[in-house]
Design an enzyme around this catalytic site. Structure first.
Site, PDB file in Angstrom:
ATOM      1  N   GLY A  14      26.529  45.381  45.843  1.00  0.00           N
ATOM      2  CA  GLY A  14      26.722  46.196  44.636  1.00  0.00           C
ATOM      3  C   GLY A  14      26.727  45.356  43.369  1.00  0.00           C
ATOM      4  O   GLY A  14      27.009  44.158  43.399  1.00  0.00           O
ATOM      5  N   ARG A  18      31.492  47.633  36.758  1.00  0.00           N
ATOM      6  CA  ARG A  18      32.765  47.848  36.062  1.00  0.00           C
ATOM      7  C   ARG A  18      33.530  46.550  35.786  1.00  0.00           C
ATOM      8  O   ARG A  18      34.480  46.541  35.029  1.00  0.00           O
ATOM      9  CB  ARG A  18      33.632  48.824  36.884  1.00  0.00           C
ATOM     10  CG  ARG A  18      33.075  50.239  36.911  1.00  0.00           C
ATOM     11  CD  ARG A  18      33.700  51.115  37.997  1.00  0.00           C
ATOM     12  NE  ARG A  18      33.082  50.898  39.307  1.00  0.00           N
ATOM     13  CZ  ARG A  18      33.442  51.549  40.417  1.00  0.00           C
ATOM     14  NH1 ARG A  18      34.419  52.442  40.376  1.00  0.00           N
ATOM     15  NH2 ARG A  18      32.836  51.297  41.572  1.00  0.00           N
ATOM     16  N   GLN A  76      19.614  43.836  50.540  1.00  0.00           N
ATOM     17  CA  GLN A  76      19.422  45.225  50.131  1.00  0.00           C
ATOM     18  C   GLN A  76      18.721  45.148  48.769  1.00  0.00           C
ATOM     19  O   GLN A  76      19.334  44.824  47.757  1.00  0.00           O
ATOM     20  CB  GLN A  76      20.772  45.953  49.999  1.00  0.00           C
ATOM     21  CG  GLN A  76      20.612  47.424  49.677  1.00  0.00           C
ATOM     22  CD  GLN A  76      21.917  48.086  49.236  1.00  0.00           C
ATOM     23  OE1 GLN A  76      22.837  47.438  48.755  1.00  0.00           O
ATOM     24  NE2 GLN A  76      21.987  49.397  49.386  1.00  0.00           N
ATOM     25  N   ASN A 173      40.059  57.028  51.767  1.00  0.00           N
ATOM     26  CA  ASN A 173      39.209  56.197  52.614  1.00  0.00           C
ATOM     27  C   ASN A 173      39.243  54.764  52.084  1.00  0.00           C
ATOM     28  O   ASN A 173      39.094  54.535  50.892  1.00  0.00           O
ATOM     29  CB  ASN A 173      37.780  56.761  52.537  1.00  0.00           C
ATOM     30  CG  ASN A 173      36.751  55.802  53.093  1.00  0.00           C
ATOM     31  OD1 ASN A 173      36.978  55.177  54.123  1.00  0.00           O
ATOM     32  ND2 ASN A 173      35.625  55.688  52.416  1.00  0.00           N
ATOM     33  N   ASN A 231      37.355  46.977  41.519  1.00  0.00           N
ATOM     34  CA  ASN A 231      36.231  47.453  40.725  1.00  0.00           C
ATOM     35  C   ASN A 231      36.299  46.972  39.284  1.00  0.00           C
ATOM     36  O   ASN A 231      35.289  46.899  38.609  1.00  0.00           O
ATOM     37  CB  ASN A 231      36.174  48.979  40.740  1.00  0.00           C
ATOM     38  CG  ASN A 231      35.973  49.518  42.154  1.00  0.00           C
ATOM     39  OD1 ASN A 231      35.092  49.050  42.882  1.00  0.00           O
ATOM     40  ND2 ASN A 231      36.801  50.452  42.558  1.00  0.00           N
ATOM     41  N   LYS A 355      42.184   6.860  37.933  1.00  0.00           N
ATOM     42  CA  LYS A 355      40.977   7.432  38.507  1.00  0.00           C
ATOM     43  C   LYS A 355      40.366   6.479  39.528  1.00  0.00           C
ATOM     44  O   LYS A 355      40.239   5.288  39.239  1.00  0.00           O
ATOM     45  CB  LYS A 355      39.957   7.702  37.396  1.00  0.00           C
ATOM     46  CG  LYS A 355      38.702   8.384  37.891  1.00  0.00           C
ATOM     47  CD  LYS A 355      37.457   7.990  37.117  1.00  0.00           C
ATOM     48  CE  LYS A 355      36.891   6.666  37.598  1.00  0.00           C
ATOM     49  NZ  LYS A 355      35.591   6.325  37.008  1.00  0.00           N
ATOM     50  N   TYR A 370      45.574   3.217  31.403  1.00  0.00           N
ATOM     51  CA  TYR A 370      44.431   3.788  32.103  1.00  0.00           C
ATOM     52  C   TYR A 370      44.023   2.825  33.210  1.00  0.00           C
ATOM     53  O   TYR A 370      43.698   1.656  32.950  1.00  0.00           O
ATOM     54  CB  TYR A 370      43.243   4.017  31.154  1.00  0.00           C
ATOM     55  CG  TYR A 370      41.998   4.402  31.924  1.00  0.00           C
ATOM     56  CD1 TYR A 370      41.972   5.582  32.672  1.00  0.00           C
ATOM     57  CD2 TYR A 370      40.876   3.576  31.947  1.00  0.00           C
ATOM     58  CE1 TYR A 370      40.857   5.925  33.428  1.00  0.00           C
ATOM     59  CE2 TYR A 370      39.759   3.911  32.700  1.00  0.00           C
ATOM     60  CZ  TYR A 370      39.750   5.090  33.434  1.00  0.00           C
ATOM     61  OH  TYR A 370      38.656   5.418  34.185  1.00  0.00           O
ATOM     62  N   ASN A 390      36.497  -0.309  32.520  1.00  0.00           N
ATOM     63  CA  ASN A 390      35.622  -0.171  33.686  1.00  0.00           C
ATOM     64  C   ASN A 390      34.218   0.245  33.332  1.00  0.00           C
ATOM     65  O   ASN A 390      33.365   0.337  34.189  1.00  0.00           O
ATOM     66  CB  ASN A 390      36.220   0.850  34.665  1.00  0.00           C
ATOM     67  CG  ASN A 390      36.385   2.222  34.020  1.00  0.00           C
ATOM     68  OD1 ASN A 390      36.560   2.327  32.802  1.00  0.00           O
ATOM     69  ND2 ASN A 390      36.312   3.252  34.818  1.00  0.00           N
TER      70      ASN A 390
HETATM   71  C1  UD1 Z   1      33.833  53.235  48.288  1.00  0.00           C
HETATM   72  C2  UD1 Z   1      33.863  54.497  49.152  1.00  0.00           C
HETATM   73  C3  UD1 Z   1      35.144  55.281  48.871  1.00  0.00           C
HETATM   74  C4  UD1 Z   1      36.338  54.398  49.183  1.00  0.00           C
HETATM   75  C5  UD1 Z   1      36.246  53.089  48.383  1.00  0.00           C
HETATM   76  C6  UD1 Z   1      37.314  52.140  48.845  1.00  0.00           C
HETATM   77  C7  UD1 Z   1      31.513  55.100  49.383  1.00  0.00           C
HETATM   78  C8  UD1 Z   1      30.465  56.066  49.010  1.00  0.00           C
HETATM   79  N1  UD1 Z   1      32.697  55.302  48.844  1.00  0.00           N
HETATM   80  O1  UD1 Z   1      33.817  53.631  46.943  1.00  0.00           O
HETATM   81  O2  UD1 Z   1      35.189  56.430  49.689  1.00  0.00           O
HETATM   82  O3  UD1 Z   1      37.524  55.093  48.847  1.00  0.00           O
HETATM   83  O4  UD1 Z   1      34.984  52.445  48.606  1.00  0.00           O
HETATM   84  O5  UD1 Z   1      37.323  51.007  48.031  1.00  0.00           O
HETATM   85  O6  UD1 Z   1      31.267  54.226  50.163  1.00  0.00           O
HETATM   86  N2  UD1 Z   1      27.660  48.155  47.957  1.00  0.00           N
HETATM   87  C9  UD1 Z   1      26.457  47.661  48.409  1.00  0.00           C
HETATM   88  N3  UD1 Z   1      25.312  48.327  48.116  1.00  0.00           N
HETATM   89  C10 UD1 Z   1      25.308  49.486  47.418  1.00  0.00           C
HETATM   90  C11 UD1 Z   1      26.537  49.999  46.950  1.00  0.00           C
HETATM   91  C12 UD1 Z   1      27.697  49.304  47.238  1.00  0.00           C
HETATM   92  O7  UD1 Z   1      26.404  46.618  49.048  1.00  0.00           O
HETATM   93  O8  UD1 Z   1      24.199  50.056  47.225  1.00  0.00           O
HETATM   94  C13 UD1 Z   1      28.892  47.434  48.282  1.00  0.00           C
HETATM   95  C14 UD1 Z   1      29.643  46.957  47.048  1.00  0.00           C
HETATM   96  O9  UD1 Z   1      29.253  45.630  46.720  1.00  0.00           O
HETATM   97  C15 UD1 Z   1      31.097  47.023  47.493  1.00  0.00           C
HETATM   98  C16 UD1 Z   1      31.108  48.093  48.556  1.00  0.00           C
HETATM   99  O10 UD1 Z   1      29.772  48.286  48.946  1.00  0.00           O
HETATM  100  O11 UD1 Z   1      31.528  45.803  48.072  1.00  0.00           O
HETATM  101  C17 UD1 Z   1      31.705  49.391  48.046  1.00  0.00           C
HETATM  102  O12 UD1 Z   1      30.941  49.860  46.956  1.00  0.00           O
HETATM  103  P1  UD1 Z   1      31.613  50.466  45.664  1.00  0.00           P
HETATM  104  O13 UD1 Z   1      30.525  50.888  44.737  1.00  0.00           O
HETATM  105  O14 UD1 Z   1      32.643  49.569  45.141  1.00  0.00           O
HETATM  106  O15 UD1 Z   1      32.293  51.792  46.292  1.00  0.00           O
HETATM  107  P2  UD1 Z   1      33.490  52.624  45.709  1.00  0.00           P
HETATM  108  O16 UD1 Z   1      33.011  53.457  44.588  1.00  0.00           O
HETATM  109  O17 UD1 Z   1      34.642  51.754  45.457  1.00  0.00           O
HETATM  110 CA    CA Z   2      34.900  49.564  45.384  1.00  0.00          CA
END
Ligand code: UD1
Ligand code: CA
Length: 464
Positions: A14, A18, A76, A173, A231, A355, A370, A390
């Site tokens: 991701g 934020r 990804q 979750n 985040n 050092k 020193y 030195n």
């Molecule tokens: C996600 C969960 C949410 C949960 C929360 C807990 C989903 C849809 N939602 O939300 O239910 O309560 O985590 O913290 O999963 N990432 C990728 N590729 C992407 C998108 C994200 O690798 O395309 C990775 C991000 O780097 C991160 C993780 O997945 O480490 C979670 O993504 P993030 O966007 O932070 O999800 P949340 O909105 O926090």
């Molecule tokens: Ca998150």
């Protein structure tokens, strides 16, 4: 354990928008260790035989950060959502024979025991899928767990898709999922992106699993404080504070006194012995080892250093990459730089910088010196303001000082030079040639005395 070896998939692709940072979110450190590394460490503690990191945004930095670790990376290319992220791991784990835990890469406080319970729940209940949940006093920002009338999990709904009623649900979750590899990838492949954001949500696995006749279980993380996902920078600070508290508790249980835990900053991967006392405002960074019975005074910062027993570090010192033997007394305001190697009972006083030098047992450099690139023997006295020269502007060379030598105040030892054992250097000397054992070297301008100077200069009268 039943149902095969464990594999771990860490979602770390991701953008972390934020955070408003150039550094990929998962590389921000929490108590000295990047968020991602906390999760990888957890995978190791869980005994995962394979650890796969899904990389995307900031890929090269993440790649560099995990170099040398026993992890596999999968890309990804476009960040299309968490289900899409996890699905990328199919290329590596599609044929894995055993359970796969998929984990958000942005939860540094997860405990291994929590995931162990998740796995045990999944195994004991022979579930198709199990997910990690918890009750949060303030669930803002998290996906809510929706249960049916019999109390069984039915769906996870992302916050921005929640009705007002659902928004009040505190069960959330936590971004931890377990299924066997084949089930996982089959379910992931059928996730669709027909939602408000047009993303593939891994949380849809719940509904899909149920719709395809599988059972879904939840495992409750008992301590919601470990559940914080990062985040924003505020969450980063909160996670750091919580982790700091955890580390402080461990230290105190292990017999370390913290005068003021709230202002003591000890990173992960630090060891401190019994009866060592850390004053307020002390920072001990990752990779440091401190022995027992030490006193570390206020305002001291120590990183990547090894400190023996019964060492007293006085206020305001900074150590980086140093070794300090038993019984040493350092500071106040001393600077030990990389390669400083102080043997037993060495005394290094105020405004002294060392050092890449060895100081033998019982040697003293009490004020304003020193010492760089020097091999100093035992029982040596380095007088106030003495300096090893030195660096000639092009290269660095070493100084050797034998046992029990005496280096007078404010002298310069121009390297390369050797002061043999028990030799003396007179105060204010600039030494360019070696001094034999037991000899005295005086290398300074002769003193001249001009009698009656004041009178000659200003006359006999009042010169004020
Ligand atoms: C996600 C969960 C949410 C949960 C929360 C807990 C989903 C849809 N939602 O939300 O239910 O309560 O985590 O913290 O999963 N990432 C990728 N590729 C992407 C998108 C994200 O690798 O395309 C990775 C991000 O780097 C991160 C993780 O997945 O480490 C979670 O993504 P993030 O966007 O932070 O999800 P949340 O909105 O926090
Ligand atoms: Ca998150």
């Amino acid at each position: 354990m039943a149902r095969g070896d464990l594999a771990l998939v860490l979602m770390a692709a991701g953008k972390g928008t934020r955070m408003r940072s150039r550094l990929p979110k998962v590389l921000h450190p929490v108590c000295g260790r990047p968020i991602l590394m906390h999760a990888l460490e957890l995978g190791r503690e869980l005994g995962a035989v394979r650890r796969v990191v899904v990389v995307g945004a900031g890929e090269s930095e993440v790649r560099a950060a995990v170099a040398g670790q026993d992890v596999e990376l999968v890309r990804q290319t476009e960040q299309l959502g968490t289900a899409h992220a996890a699905l990328q791991a199919r290329a590596l784990l599609g044929d894995h024979d055993g359970p796969v835990i998929v984990m958000n890469g942005d939860h540094p406080l997860y405990r291994a025991s929590t995931f162990q319970t998740l796995r045990e729940t999944w195994e004991a209940k022979k579930a198709g899928l199990a997910i990690l949940v918890t009750d949060m006093p303030n669930p803002e920002g998290y996906g809510r767990v929706l249960r049916d009338s019999s109390g069984r999990v039915a769906r996870v709904v992302e916050e921005h898709e929640c009705s007002d009623t659902l928004r009040r649900v505190r069960e959330v979750n936590l971004g931890g999922y377990i299924a066997d590899a084949r089930t996982l990838f089959e379910l992931l492949a059928s996730v669709r992106n027909d939602n408000a954001k047009g993303e593939y949500y891994i949380t849809d696995l719940v509904e899909i699993a149920l719709a395809t006749g599988r059972t879904v279980e939840t495992s409750n993380a008992s301590d919601w404080l470990e559940s914080i996902g990062i985040n924003t920078r505020q969450e980063l600070a909160r996670a750091q504070a919580l982790m700091r508290e955890r580390i402080a508790d461990q230290l105190m249980l292990a017999g370390v006194t913290l005068m003021d835990p709230e202002t003591t900053y000890v990173d992960v991967d630090v060891e401190i012995g019994e009866d060592t006392v850390l004053a307020a405002g002390v920072t001990i960074r990752v990779g440091t080892r401190i022995g027992s019975g030490c006193r570390i005074d206020p305002g001291v910062v120590i990183e990547q250093s090894v400190i023996g027993d019964r060492v007293h570090v006085k206020p305001g010192c900074f150590f980086e990459g140093a070794r300090v033997g038993n019984g040493c007394e350092i500071g106040p305001n001393a600077h030990l730089r990389p390669g400083a190697d102080l043997r037993e009972n060495v005394r290094v006083g105020n405004y002294v910088e060392i050092k890449n030098s060895v100081l033998g047992a019982g040697t003293k450099a009490d004020h304003l010196s020193y010492v760089g690139d020097a091999d100093v023997g035992a029982g040596v006295t380095i007088g106030c303001g003495a300096i090893t020269v030195n660096y000639d502007g092009a290269k660095k060379t070493r100084t050797t000082i034998g046992d029990r030598a005496f280096i007078g105040c404010n002298s310069n030892l121009i390297a390369p030079v050797t002061i043999e054992p028990e030799a003396y250097v007179a105060a204010g000397s600039t030494i360019t040639k070696s001094v034999p054992a037991g000899a005295l070297a005086v290398a300074r301008g002769q003193q001249r005395v001009i009698e009656g100077w004041r009178k000659k200069r200003f006359g006999a009268g009042d010169h004020e």
